[in-house]
Every structure is written in structure tokens, then in C-alpha cells.
Design an enzyme around this catalytic site. Structure first.
Site, PDB file in Angstrom:
ATOM      1  N   ASP A  18      -2.166  -0.681   6.611  1.00  0.00           N
ATOM      2  CA  ASP A  18      -3.187  -1.036   5.619  1.00  0.00           C
ATOM      3  C   ASP A  18      -2.788  -2.286   4.832  1.00  0.00           C
ATOM      4  O   ASP A  18      -3.640  -3.092   4.462  1.00  0.00           O
ATOM      5  CB  ASP A  18      -3.438   0.140   4.669  1.00  0.00           C
ATOM      6  N   ASP A  66       0.861  -1.184   0.000  1.00  0.00           N
ATOM      7  CA  ASP A  66       0.000   0.000   0.000  1.00  0.00           C
ATOM      8  C   ASP A  66       0.894   1.231   0.000  1.00  0.00           C
ATOM      9  O   ASP A  66       2.063   1.167   0.425  1.00  0.00           O
ATOM     10  CB  ASP A  66      -0.920   0.003   1.228  1.00  0.00           C
ATOM     11  N   GLU A  79      -5.710  18.341   3.140  1.00  0.00           N
ATOM     12  CA  GLU A  79      -6.672  17.243   3.021  1.00  0.00           C
ATOM     13  C   GLU A  79      -5.977  15.886   2.992  1.00  0.00           C
ATOM     14  O   GLU A  79      -6.507  14.890   3.501  1.00  0.00           O
ATOM     15  CB  GLU A  79      -7.549  17.419   1.775  1.00  0.00           C
ATOM     16  N   HIS A 104      -4.993   6.321   7.990  1.00  0.00           N
ATOM     17  CA  HIS A 104      -4.392   5.456   6.986  1.00  0.00           C
ATOM     18  C   HIS A 104      -2.882   5.399   7.213  1.00  0.00           C
ATOM     19  O   HIS A 104      -2.247   6.390   7.561  1.00  0.00           O
ATOM     20  CB  HIS A 104      -4.665   5.997   5.578  1.00  0.00           C
ATOM     21  N   GLU A 157       0.960   5.721   0.577  1.00  0.00           N
ATOM     22  CA  GLU A 157       0.328   6.992   0.956  1.00  0.00           C
ATOM     23  C   GLU A 157       0.980   8.082   0.107  1.00  0.00           C
ATOM     24  O   GLU A 157       2.176   7.996  -0.215  1.00  0.00           O
ATOM     25  CB  GLU A 157       0.496   7.290   2.441  1.00  0.00           C
TER      26      GLU A 157
END
Length: 228
Positions: free
Chosen positions: A155, A7, A52, A150, A9
Site C-alpha cells: 500500500d 502505511d 474482521e 491490504h 496494518e
């Protein structure tokens, strides 16, 4: 079979618009069993973190400021990935950022033929259902109570459990890491078949005694509608 569940980010949604990868987490599985080997890294994206995006993963400019650039750990990452299939949730997104970072380094892209997308699998297994990682964790009873934000490695750990369930469940072979392929195949093929017993149909006709009681009951009814 060796597979890597991973995963990422990022700073946003589109590497073509300047978004960068800031974290990657990879977990090794052999024959659908975790081996304990992982690769995890944070990267300085050389750009500011949108508010965000930080709200999603909690990685701030300050935290990332002293982290290595992607190119500094790219070879180490590629060595860990080797030529194994790569499993990700919404894999096109993660492959897009991974290959964008490799391109910046002048390195060869990872072929999408190695891509296994758990969303695509979930669409087949559960058509019309919610397919987010959270939703699939709930469906399969995977504990995510420690997931407040997250995180790539966290994850990936959750996705590894979901992936096992999506592809056959834990019964395929816990503690089988390192076993040969035939042993895994035998474990997966072990099914208890119960012999089905066929019984003759039960009679549904009224007995003579029941018919006689029915006649007496009808005779006891005064002025029945069916005789008017």
C-alpha cells in the site's frame, strides 16, 4: 527533499482500546523519486487477531506468533524515519498507532507537524470524489491488480505513486533522485508557453446578394402568415 511514505496494518481501529500495530511499510523518496530504500516489519501484537481485521490484511495469529515485538525494532524504524516528513493516507490513523507503540516502549512520539495526509490533499484536488486509495489509483492509472489484500509495504508503494500524481505528476522529474534542489525546481518550472493568436471577428452581416435572395424567397411563399 527526503520524504517517507508509509502505511500500517493493525488489529483494529483504536489503539486506546487495546488495538496494536502488526505491520509497517516505509518507502524513501528523494525529490519525489523512489530511491529503492525501504523499511518493512511485522510485529507480534501479544493479543489475538479479530477475524474482521484478518479478513482485511490476511495476517493471522499463527503467522505473527514468531514475529518480533515492536520494541525490538523500534530504534531501527526511528533511524530509518529520521526527521523526514511522513506521508500516509488518512495519516492521523497511522500516526495514532505509531505513537501508541512508541509510548508503550517509553519512546518519544513522532510530531504530527511532520504529517502529510494524502486524503487532505485529495480533498482539495478532487472535491466530492471518492478518496480511498483504490479510487485514487483508478483515477491516476496506478496498477493495483496485484493487491488482493491490504499490505503495509504494498500500500505504501501504491501510495507513493498516487502522492507523486497528487503533487504534480510524473513530469516533475523522473530519474532526478540525487539532483540538487535548484535542478528540481527548474524541472518543475519548465512550462511551454504558447503564444495566443488573436484573430479579428468574422463579419456576420448578410451580403447584398444574400439579402436579394432572401427577398425573392419570401415573395415565392403563397399566403404567408405574417401578411394575414
Amino acid at each position: 527533499m527526503r520524504e517517507i511514505i508509509f502505511d500500517t496494518e493493525t488489529t483494529g481501529f483504536d489503539p486506546k482500546k487495546g488495538d496494536r500495530m502488526v505491520e509497517i511499510g516505509c518507502i524513501e523518496m528523494v525529490n519525489r523519486v523512489l530511491t529503492g530504500r525501504t523499511f518493512h516489519a511485522y510485529f507480534n501484537p501479544d493479543r489475538s487477531m479479530p477475524a474482521e481485521a484478518e479478513a482485511v490484511h490476511g495476517l493471522s495469529d499463527t503467522f505473527l506468533s514468531d514475529k518480533p515485538r515492536f520494541h525490538e525494532r523500534a530504534e531501527e524504524l526511528l533511524e530509518f524515519l529520521a526527521d523526514s516528513p511522513l506521508v500516509a493516507h488518512n495519516a492521523g490513523f497511522d500516526f495514532g498507532f505509531l505513537n501508541a507503540e512508541l509510548d508503550i516502549c517509553g519512546l518519544e512520539a513522532v510530531s504530527t507537524t511532520r504529517m502529510i495526509d494524502t486524503i487532505a490533499i485529495a480533498k482539495v484536488r478532487h472535491p466530492g470524489a471518492k478518496l480511498s486509495l483504490d479510487a485514487l489509483c483508478t483515477r491516476y492509472g496506478v496498477d493495483r491488480s496485484h493487491r488482493t489484500k491490504h499490505g503495509a509495504l504494498l500500500d505504501a508503494e501504491l501510495l507513493a505513486q498516487v502522492y507523486v500524481e497528487l503533487t504534480g505528476g510524473r513530469q516533475i522529474g523522473l530519474e532526478l533522485a540525487g539532483a540538487d534542489e535548484s535542478a528540481i525546481a527548474d524541472a518543475a518550472a519548465t512550462v511551454v508557453v504558447r503564444e495566443r493568436v488573436f484573430r479579428p471577428a468574422r463579419p456576420h452581416m448578410a451580403s447584398a446578394e444574400e439579402l436579394e435572395r432572401h427577398v425573392r424567397f419570401l415573395e415565392s411563399i403563397k399566403s404567408p402568415l405574417w401578411s394575414s
